[in-house]
Design a protein around this motif. Structure first.
Motif, PDB file in Angstrom:
ATOM      1  N   GLY A  75       3.767 -49.432  38.689  1.00  0.00           N
ATOM      2  CA  GLY A  75       4.197 -48.712  37.499  1.00  0.00           C
ATOM      3  C   GLY A  75       5.281 -47.709  37.782  1.00  0.00           C
ATOM      4  N   SER A  76       6.155 -48.070  38.727  1.00  0.00           N
ATOM      5  CA  SER A  76       7.241 -47.169  39.060  1.00  0.00           C
ATOM      6  C   SER A  76       8.262 -47.156  37.932  1.00  0.00           C
ATOM      7  CB  SER A  76       7.909 -47.617  40.350  1.00  0.00           C
ATOM      8  OG  SER A  76       9.144 -46.969  40.492  1.00  0.00           O
ATOM      9  N   GLY A  77       8.469 -45.989  37.323  1.00  0.00           N
ATOM     10  CA  GLY A  77       9.439 -45.903  36.244  1.00  0.00           C
ATOM     11  C   GLY A  77      10.845 -45.876  36.803  1.00  0.00           C
ATOM     12  N   GLU A 210      16.006 -64.157  24.341  1.00  0.00           N
ATOM     13  CA  GLU A 210      14.573 -64.107  24.673  1.00  0.00           C
ATOM     14  C   GLU A 210      14.218 -62.866  25.483  1.00  0.00           C
ATOM     15  OE1 GLU A 210      16.036 -67.996  23.869  1.00  0.00           O
ATOM     16  OE2 GLU A 210      16.652 -66.503  25.332  1.00  0.00           O
ATOM     17  N   LEU A 211      15.231 -62.271  26.100  1.00  0.00           N
ATOM     18  CA  LEU A 211      14.927 -61.153  26.987  1.00  0.00           C
ATOM     19  C   LEU A 211      14.652 -59.896  26.182  1.00  0.00           C
ATOM     20  CD1 LEU A 211      17.632 -61.779  29.704  1.00  0.00           C
ATOM     21  CD2 LEU A 211      15.195 -62.311  29.804  1.00  0.00           C
ATOM     22  N   THR A 212      13.567 -59.232  26.516  1.00  0.00           N
ATOM     23  CA  THR A 212      13.268 -57.976  25.845  1.00  0.00           C
ATOM     24  C   THR A 212      13.074 -56.899  26.896  1.00  0.00           C
ATOM     25  OG1 THR A 212      10.865 -58.171  25.930  1.00  0.00           O
ATOM     26  CG2 THR A 212      11.983 -59.249  24.087  1.00  0.00           C
ATOM     27  N   ALA A 213      13.247 -55.674  26.450  1.00  0.00           N
ATOM     28  CA  ALA A 213      13.143 -54.546  27.378  1.00  0.00           C
ATOM     29  C   ALA A 213      11.699 -54.134  27.608  1.00  0.00           C
ATOM     30  CB  ALA A 213      13.945 -53.366  26.830  1.00  0.00           C
ATOM     31  N   GLN A 214      10.818 -54.824  26.942  1.00  0.00           N
ATOM     32  CA  GLN A 214       9.407 -54.447  27.065  1.00  0.00           C
ATOM     33  C   GLN A 214       8.949 -54.515  28.526  1.00  0.00           C
ATOM     34  OE1 GLN A 214       7.086 -56.762  24.389  1.00  0.00           O
ATOM     35  NE2 GLN A 214       6.084 -54.953  23.533  1.00  0.00           N
ATOM     36  N   GLY A 215       8.302 -53.481  28.974  1.00  0.00           N
ATOM     37  CA  GLY A 215       7.830 -53.461  30.353  1.00  0.00           C
ATOM     38  C   GLY A 215       8.908 -53.079  31.336  1.00  0.00           C
ATOM     39  N   ALA A 244      17.233 -50.685  34.740  1.00  0.00           N
ATOM     40  CA  ALA A 244      18.059 -50.144  33.671  1.00  0.00           C
ATOM     41  C   ALA A 244      17.193 -49.139  32.928  1.00  0.00           C
ATOM     42  CB  ALA A 244      18.513 -51.260  32.736  1.00  0.00           C
ATOM     43  N   THR A 245      17.744 -47.969  32.714  1.00  0.00           N
ATOM     44  CA  THR A 245      16.955 -46.937  32.040  1.00  0.00           C
ATOM     45  C   THR A 245      17.504 -46.703  30.645  1.00  0.00           C
ATOM     46  OG1 THR A 245      18.361 -45.288  33.068  1.00  0.00           O
ATOM     47  CG2 THR A 245      16.267 -45.747  34.144  1.00  0.00           C
TER      48      THR A 245
END
Lengths: 248, 196
Positions: A75-77, A210-215, A244-245
């Motif tokens: 879970g490294s942000g 299809e790509l989402t930023a989720q997760g 990517a932040t």
């Protein structure tokens, strides 16, 4: 529960560490050892001695994707980029080995995604990519990707909802030769090809819808034959990777 | 030998930092030890996908429980090898039935030839394992072989019996006598006579 015989206790600890104690007996030993310091001492005796057998096995560098997924799991942000140990580079682990592990899982997804990705500009050398698409008004995510041991870096702005991405290159990568640098989106199922990166100037690329930023978003750059990976999967070494932040 | 083996103090410091949630220390620990552990996992599991899974599980455990490291369990790299190997053994027990026949198109299992070495030989000839090597040499051939096969292949008694073409009871006593003799020898030699 107590194990009375000292000899039995010793043997259980030894076989636990060796691994010949398995199944329910193995779990039972773990329970007993947690509550029994003397039994733990036996276990540690064997661990410290037999563990040295591990030192004669030749090291093998794992695929870079292992580290990337590991970071997701802790879970490294803020993904910590790994340096590529310089001394290991000349060892030239065959590329099929580097990528073989993830190929199975990634293949299905990558092929599906690739068949749907937009056409990317060809990229022979000079300022390419540029489709002159206007930059997304408000890029939702930003990534800085820097190639270690060179000045080459990219600022990547992504807007997954719009399916858009812009890239600005800076610096130089003199070792490039007859190669291209390809950008990958590391999805939970494996790397998804995004396109070839410019070595100078700016460019834009469509993003697969299809790509989402989720997760979280993790990007990686690999060195590929000129024109990009012939297989739809990364075939060369990973030059850099990073998250990517969300843009402020 | 891998650089990680040569710097137990630095690794111990990294482990301490990791137990405090230091992600950079975790990355450095991974850089220093992952190839060593991955080589071991490949050797035991013989399959790259399983070895990658075990490597991740191992480091995840280290991230969550690095405070459980105790010097009594060996040098930091030894302890990490132990954690990795235990995970590999659990995976093997779950998955071994499939090990013989990979699906078509799948990466074939690694073989001994792929790893370019035979650790069974290295374990008794190799440098770096000191008195353990000397004590291994003191075992009878079958005892030594069954202990080393169990360590490097993750064999159960039954699998050892099959591999060594011997009755189960015989193999069990090879393992147990081998371990007993090893223990006596390791204790007799003591820590002070470490030599290369």
């Amino acid at each position: 529960m107590k194990l009375q015989s000292a000899q039995l206790r010793r043997m259980l600890a030894a076989e636990y560490v060796l691994g010949t104690l398995h199944g329910a007996a193995r779990r039972r030993f773990e329970r007993l050892a947690r509550a029994d310091a003397a039994l733990r001492a036996e276990q540690y005796f064997w661990e410290s001695h037999l563990g040295r057998l591990a030192t004669v096995v030749n090291p093998v560098t794992p695929a870079p994707t292992v580290w990337i997924s590991l970071q997701r799991r802790i879970g490294s942000g803020n993904t910590v980029p790994l340096r590529r140990p310089v001394k290991e580079q000349p060892k030239a682990v065959p590329m099929w080995r580097i990528w073989a592990g993830m190929a199975a899982a990634a293949a299905v997804v990558a092929v599906v995604m690739l068949s749907q990705r937009g056409t990317l500009p060809e990229a022979p050398g000079g300022p390419q990519v540029a489709q002159q698409a206007p930059a997304p008004a408000a890029p939702a995510y930003v990534a800085q990707l820097k190639v270690p041991d060179s000045t080459m870096q990219w600022t990547v702005s992504l807007s997954p909802e719009r399916g858009q991405m812009t890239v600005a290159a800076a610096g130089d990568y003199p070792q490039l030769g007859q190669h291209s640098m390809e950008l990958w989106w590391i999805s939970p199922q494996g790397p998804v090809a995004i396109g070839l990166l410019p070595v100078q100037g700016k460019g834009s690329m469509p993003l697969p819808k299809e790509l989402t930023a989720q997760g979280g978003i993790t990007l990686a750059v690999s060195l590929e034959p000129q024109g990009g990976s012939p297989t739809g999967k990364p075939t060369g070494p990973v030059l850099t990777s990073g998250p990517a932040t969300q843009a402020a | 030998m891998s650089s990680a083996a040569a710097e137990p103090e630095r690794l111990a410091q990294l482990l301490a930092a990791v137990s405090g949630g230091d992600q950079r220390a975790f990355a450095q620990l991974y850089e220093s030890c992952s190839s060593h552990l991955f080589g071991l996992l490949l050797r035991i599991l013989q399959r790259r996908d399983w070895a990658e899974e075990a490597l991740q599980d191992c480091f995840l455990k280290v991230w969550q429980k690095s405070e459980t490291y105790e010097p009594a369990r060996g040098a930091p790299l030894t302890w990490l090898s132990t954690i990795a190997r235990y995970r590999a053994l659990d995976l093997l027990r779950m998955k071994r039935p499939e090990v013989e026949m990979p699906e078509e198109g799948e990466e074939p299992p690694m073989t001994l030839a792929d790893t370019g070495q035979n650790p069974l030989d290295s374990a008794i000839e190799g440098e770096g394992i000191g008195k353990l090597r000397d004590c291994m040499r003191g075992l009878q051939e079958e005892q030594r072989r069954s202990v080393l096969l169990a360590y490097y292949e993750g064999y159960t008694h039954q699998e050892l019996a099959q591999e060594m073409d011997a009755p189960l009871g015989t193999v069990k006593s090879w393992v147990r006598r081998g371990l007993s003799r090893l223990r006596e020898c390791l204790e007799a030699v003591g820590g002070s006579m470490e030599r290369e």
